[in-house]
Design a protein around this motif. Structure first.
Motif, PDB file in Angstrom:
ATOM      1  N   GLY A  11     -55.029 -56.049  52.236  1.00  0.00           N
ATOM      2  CA  GLY A  11     -54.868 -55.672  50.901  1.00  0.00           C
ATOM      3  C   GLY A  11     -55.410 -54.101  50.395  1.00  0.00           C
ATOM      4  O   GLY A  11     -56.152 -53.901  50.857  1.00  0.00           O
ATOM      5  N   GLU A  13     -54.909 -51.664  46.777  1.00  0.00           N
ATOM      6  CA  GLU A  13     -54.369 -51.266  45.209  1.00  0.00           C
ATOM      7  C   GLU A  13     -54.092 -49.700  45.282  1.00  0.00           C
ATOM      8  O   GLU A  13     -54.848 -48.940  45.634  1.00  0.00           O
ATOM      9  CB  GLU A  13     -55.032 -51.902  44.034  1.00  0.00           C
ATOM     10  CG  GLU A  13     -56.446 -51.189  43.868  1.00  0.00           C
ATOM     11  CD  GLU A  13     -56.999 -51.694  42.546  1.00  0.00           C
ATOM     12  OE1 GLU A  13     -56.435 -52.573  42.047  1.00  0.00           O
ATOM     13  OE2 GLU A  13     -58.203 -51.135  42.184  1.00  0.00           O
ATOM     14  N   ALA A  40     -50.602 -56.080  52.485  1.00  0.00           N
ATOM     15  CA  ALA A  40     -50.285 -56.324  50.899  1.00  0.00           C
ATOM     16  C   ALA A  40     -50.866 -55.209  50.148  1.00  0.00           C
ATOM     17  O   ALA A  40     -51.853 -54.881  50.462  1.00  0.00           O
ATOM     18  CB  ALA A  40     -51.008 -57.574  50.762  1.00  0.00           C
ATOM     19  N   TYR A 236     -55.430 -62.688  51.544  1.00  0.00           N
ATOM     20  CA  TYR A 236     -55.596 -62.040  50.237  1.00  0.00           C
ATOM     21  C   TYR A 236     -54.769 -62.738  49.174  1.00  0.00           C
ATOM     22  O   TYR A 236     -53.636 -62.994  49.346  1.00  0.00           O
ATOM     23  CB  TYR A 236     -55.194 -60.515  50.402  1.00  0.00           C
ATOM     24  CG  TYR A 236     -54.936 -59.929  48.782  1.00  0.00           C
ATOM     25  CD1 TYR A 236     -56.044 -59.749  47.876  1.00  0.00           C
ATOM     26  CD2 TYR A 236     -53.648 -59.629  48.400  1.00  0.00           C
ATOM     27  CE1 TYR A 236     -56.112 -59.324  46.795  1.00  0.00           C
ATOM     28  CE2 TYR A 236     -53.573 -58.900  47.182  1.00  0.00           C
ATOM     29  CZ  TYR A 236     -54.789 -58.743  46.346  1.00  0.00           C
ATOM     30  OH  TYR A 236     -54.529 -58.256  45.165  1.00  0.00           O
ATOM     31  N   HIS A 238     -53.356 -62.759  45.697  1.00  0.00           N
ATOM     32  CA  HIS A 238     -52.967 -61.754  44.700  1.00  0.00           C
ATOM     33  C   HIS A 238     -52.573 -62.418  43.287  1.00  0.00           C
ATOM     34  O   HIS A 238     -51.964 -63.292  43.107  1.00  0.00           O
ATOM     35  CB  HIS A 238     -51.666 -60.786  44.937  1.00  0.00           C
ATOM     36  CG  HIS A 238     -51.371 -59.814  43.932  1.00  0.00           C
ATOM     37  ND1 HIS A 238     -52.235 -58.951  43.753  1.00  0.00           N
ATOM     38  CD2 HIS A 238     -50.601 -59.637  42.907  1.00  0.00           C
ATOM     39  CE1 HIS A 238     -51.884 -58.188  42.647  1.00  0.00           C
ATOM     40  NE2 HIS A 238     -50.841 -58.406  42.263  1.00  0.00           N
TER      41      HIS A 238
END
Length: 280
Positions: A11, A13, A40, A236, A238
């Motif tokens: 993960g 962002e 991800a 993860y 989300h």
């Protein structure tokens, strides 16, 4: 643009980018590399129409059609609609919790997607997230005897496995019963074409059998393998916000949709698939 890791094994962002605008080759490569590294990847704060979402997705490779052609954005056949208000031909909800299973997408195709990309359009007040497991890290953590056992195994993949016919969506069951397409043979452990790493890789609902096992033995074996694979440190969850463009590297993961929300509320995502290579 900033890329921030979310968990040790999975993960990340991305902030500070607007994909309505063209991006240069270096930025495009940073995003692709981040999706591969972190498995991800969520790109935050996008404000995209369906057509803009498709254009943004093209930064990640050649787009491919979803094999389920029933629920598409009008005029955009490469953008499919995942919604709890989609109905099957009997009028029942098209996707139900009894059919939810950990999977990687379209294993019954010769070239399954390299990336599955999701973009929320309507969300319930809470719940309804997508969980992703880094099956590359899970494979590396397996006991050696399990690695030896599963490496080299082959699976036969169909639209829906015979073991799930009784609980499957009737339209998909009928399509499989009418299909003349032979099962697609895939590796149970696949090698990532970009990194050379190995990952556990299957869709339990599409695996007719592991070669050398019966369908029933196969489902039991895969369930045991899932118990060894799906560990909290590799997963993860989300939890969507509007504006999230969520990208999953299908070549090193499995994912599962959550049904833990008020189903009187609308959950709708746009899905786009990026064409991958023949798994080896």
């Amino acid at each position: 643009m900033k890329i921030t890791k979310l968990k040790e094994h999975i993960g990340a962002e991305v902030t500070g980018i607007d994909l309505r605008e063209p991006i240069d080759a270096a930025t495009r490569e940073r995003l692709r590399a981040a999706a591969v590294e972190h498995v991800a990847l969520v790109i935050r704060d996008q404000k995209l129409t369906a057509a803009q979402y498709q254009a943004a997705a093209e930064n990640f490779g050649e787009l491919m059609p979803d094999q389920d052609r029933r629920f598409l954005v009008e005029g955009l056949p490469l953008v499919s609609v995942l919604s709890n208000r989609n109905k099957d031909s009997t009028g029942a909800q098209a996707k139900v919790v009894s059919n939810a299973t950990w999977h990687t997408d379209h294993t019954n195709q010769e070239q399954p997607p390299k990336f599955t990309m999701l973009y929320p359009v309507a969300l319930p007040d809470k719940g309804g997230g997508t969980s992703v497991c880094n099956t590359r890290a899970a494979y590396e953590a397996l006991p050696q005897e399990w690695k030896d056992r599963i490496t080299g195994m082959k699976t036969e993949n169909t639209l829906i496995s015979s073991a799930r016919m009784k609980i499957g969506n009737p339209d998909i069951v009928r399509a499989q019963q009418d299909s003349k397409v032979p099962p697609m043979i895939q590796p149970l452990v696949r090698t990532h074409p970009e990194t050379g790493t190995k990952a556990i890789w299957f869709h339990k609902g599409k695996t007719e059998r592991i070669i050398g096992m019966s369908p029933e033995e196969t489902q039991q074996f895969l369930e045991k393998l899932l118990e060894l694979t799906i560990k909290p440190e590799f997963v993860y969850l989300h939890e969507y916000r509007l504006g999230d463009m969520f990208i999953i590297d299908d070549r090193a993961s499995m994912h599962k949709a959550g049904f833990d929300y008020d189903h009187s509320q609308h959950r709708m995502l746009y899905r786009i698939l990026v064409r991958g290579d023949r798994p080896v």
